[in-house]
Enzyme design. Structure first.
Site, mmCIF file in Angstrom:
data_model
loop_
_atom_site.group_PDB
_atom_site.id
_atom_site.type_symbol
_atom_site.label_atom_id
_atom_site.label_comp_id
_atom_site.label_asym_id
_atom_site.label_seq_id
_atom_site.Cartn_x
_atom_site.Cartn_y
_atom_site.Cartn_z
ATOM 1 C CG ASP A 92 -2.118 0.931 1.027
ATOM 2 O OD1 ASP A 92 -3.245 0.427 0.882
ATOM 3 O OD2 ASP A 92 -1.919 2.166 0.986
ATOM 4 C CD GLU A 139 -14.325 -9.507 -0.664
ATOM 5 O OE1 GLU A 139 -13.298 -10.081 -1.029
ATOM 6 O OE2 GLU A 139 -15.210 -10.061 0.026
ATOM 7 C CG LEU A 194 -15.302 -7.553 2.542
ATOM 8 C CD1 LEU A 194 -15.578 -6.274 3.293
ATOM 9 C CD2 LEU A 194 -13.872 -7.971 2.795
ATOM 10 C CG PHE A 248 -30.360 -5.499 2.891
ATOM 11 C CD1 PHE A 248 -29.598 -4.354 2.722
ATOM 12 C CD2 PHE A 248 -29.721 -6.675 3.241
ATOM 13 C CE1 PHE A 248 -28.226 -4.383 2.880
ATOM 14 C CE2 PHE A 248 -28.347 -6.719 3.414
ATOM 15 C CZ PHE A 248 -27.599 -5.560 3.227
ATOM 16 C CG LEU A 249 -37.412 -6.404 3.720
ATOM 17 C CD1 LEU A 249 -38.558 -7.405 3.792
ATOM 18 C CD2 LEU A 249 -37.687 -5.392 2.610
ATOM 19 C CB CYS A 304 -20.328 -0.474 -1.242
ATOM 20 S SG CYS A 304 -18.652 -1.053 -0.944
ATOM 21 C CE LYS A 360 -22.101 -2.780 8.172
ATOM 22 N NZ LYS A 360 -22.130 -3.842 7.195
#
Ligand SMILES: NC(=O)c1ccc[n+]([C@@H]2O[C@H](COP(=O)([O-])OP(=O)(O)OC[C@H]3O[C@@H](n4cnc5c(N)ncnc54)[C@H](O)[C@@H]3O)[C@@H](O)[C@H]2O)c1
Length: 445
Positions: free
Chosen positions: A31, A156, A158, A258-259, A269, A329
């Site tokens: 990195d 990905e 994750l 997801f409700l 994302c 989150k």
């Protein structure tokens, strides 16, 4: 023992590298960010992710993890090289910024070109990219090295907060490739790493694999915007979105996840990937009506919430507002595109004095909210954030907020008003204690 290299040691690259190292691969991590590499060399994780730091320390001790700031000869000893650099949204256009991916491709190609008589490398792109990008990466690398490589797109999936678990127990592993050989090689690497008996592999064309990633995120974002619109309707007709979501989600064809109605989706994302997919459709002459509505609903949802707060409080100028949660989150310190941050920003812009608390994200939030530093105080506990407040907002769904002592909070607040943007408090208890309790979509009714 296989040798693997990973370029771009962020949320995805670091977790991938650490899990590969834990499966007894020798992993070279590269990195450009020197501070990050220094922290890692000392066994400290630059990001918060459950179990991550323990695995870093363990695998440094086992000499399975090596950290570097550039692609050197040792990085090129690996037959398989993952690329996991960021593809953030270009603010002015909403498109994916592919410059980090292309820069790595140029650097990698140049470095590979300097090798003599080496075997065919497999380059694995994990960054989320619009269809067509992976083949551009291949072209750049091959032209710079004046030779050929195998390229695989391996998206990905994750989730931050459960990244290690998701990597060891993935729902599926997707490969987009031009031939079977590099895919078989990757399957062997993954079979050794995942902790499932029979991992679910999906092989597709490169274009299809690139689209699988965008379609997955867009579909999840659609579920969120859908339930948020149902929540808005619930408020108008006096229904409870919590009950509606439960009744709907128990249908196996739909599923419960997801409700959860709330103040919208954020994070590094969903906002950028939905916008990038919308552009992709537009570039090919297709108007993706549904996706446009999903994005609009999400933008409106946080505005509705702030408007509700302003209405109930009769304006927020000069008012003290406690905010619980800053991360996008729970279980992460990531504040990229966090709705909680947008809400604090709107309130501070409108003249409110904010007392904010987050279990992990304060440091990152301070950087993003620095322009409001005179209007925001950061508090160590939820109770400090609520002290003398004219209202308390729940902006991130941290589990610990479910357990706050509402009676204690009530006594210390100036006015007993709660805006539960995540529908997570015990609504009945809050009302019983005399709070003026506002949820999303009539939750608690
Ligand atoms: N974060 C997530 O939850 C998640 C989940 C799935 C997919 N993705 C996708 O994975 C990709 C990476 O996301 P992230 O969240 O890990 O990003 P990130 O910003 O956390 O990490 C990217 C890293 O790449 C490094 N980097 C940039 N240019 C470099 C170069 N030339 N050489 C070496 N390192 C370089 C940066 O310093 C940074 O550490 C993105 O495309 C993202 O959309 C992310």
């Amino acid at each position: 023992m296989s040798k693997v290299s990973v370029i771009g040691i962020g949320y995805v690259g670091l977790v991938t590298a650490v899990c590969l190292a834990d499966a007894d691969n020798k992993v070279v991590c590269i990195d450009k960010d020197l501070n990050k590499i220094e922290m890692l060399r000392n066994g400290n994780s630059p990001i918060f992710e459950p179990e991550l730091e323990e695995l870093i320390t363990k695998n440094i001790e086992k000499k399975n993890l090596i950290f570097k700031t550039e692609i050197d000869d040792e990085s090129l000893l690996s037959d398989t090289i993952f690329i996991a650099v960021g593809t953030p949204m270009i603010e002015s256009t909403g498109r994916a910024d592919l410059s980090y991916v292309f820069n790595v491709a140029e650097e990698l190609g140049t470095r590979l070109g300097s090798l003599k008589g080496e075997s065919l490398k497999t380059i694995v792109l994990k960054s989320t990219v619009p269809p067509g990008t992976t083949l551009k990466v291949k072209k750049i690398i091959e032209s710079k090295m004046n030779g050929s490589i195998n390229i695989v797109f391996n998206p990905e999936f994750l989730r931050e907060g459960t990244a290690i678990k998701d990597t060891f127990y993935p729902d599926r592993i997707v490969f987009g490739a031009e031939s079977e050989e590099p895919v078989e090689k990757l399957k062997t690497i993954y079979k050794k790493m995942v902790k499932q008996e029979n991992p679910q592999f999906v092989s597709a064309s490169i274009n299809s694999a690139e689209l699988i990633k965008y379609a997955s995120n867009a579909f999840l974002a659609t579920k969120i915007s859908f339930i948020n619109e149902i929540a808005n309707l619930c408020e108008l007709i006096g229904a409870n979105v919590g009950d509606v979501a439960e009744g709907v989600g128990l249908d196996k064809r739909i599923g419960k996840s997801f409700l959860n109605a709330g103040i919208g989706y954020g994070g590094s994302c969903f906002p950028k990937d939905t916008r990038a997919l919308d552009h992709l459709a537009g570039d090919h002459g297709h108007v993706f009506q549904l996706l446009k509505a999903v994005i609009d609903v999400n933008n409106m949802q946080k505005k509705r919430f702030v408007n509700k707060i302003k209405k109930v409080l009769d304006g927020v100028e000069g008012k003290r507002i406690g905010v619980l949660g800053l991360a996008f989150k729970q279980d992460t310190d990531d504040v990229r595109e966090s709705i909680a941050i947008d809400i604090v920003d709107s309130l501070a812009e409108a003249g409110a004095k904010v007392s904010a608390h987050d279990p992990l994200a304060e440091k990152n939030a301070k950087v993003i909210l620095s322009k409001h530093k005179n209007s925001i105080v950061y508090c160590d506990t939820p109770y400090d954030a609520a002290k003398k407040a004219d209202a308390l907002i729940i902006a991130t769904e941290w589990d610990s907020f479910k357990k706050i002592d509402l009676e204690k909070i009530k006594k210390s607040m100036n006015k007993q008003i709660i805006f539960d943007g995540r529908n997570m408090l015990d609504a009945k208890e809050a009302v019983k204690l005399g709070f003026d309790y506002h949820s999303i979509g009539g939750y608690g009714n």
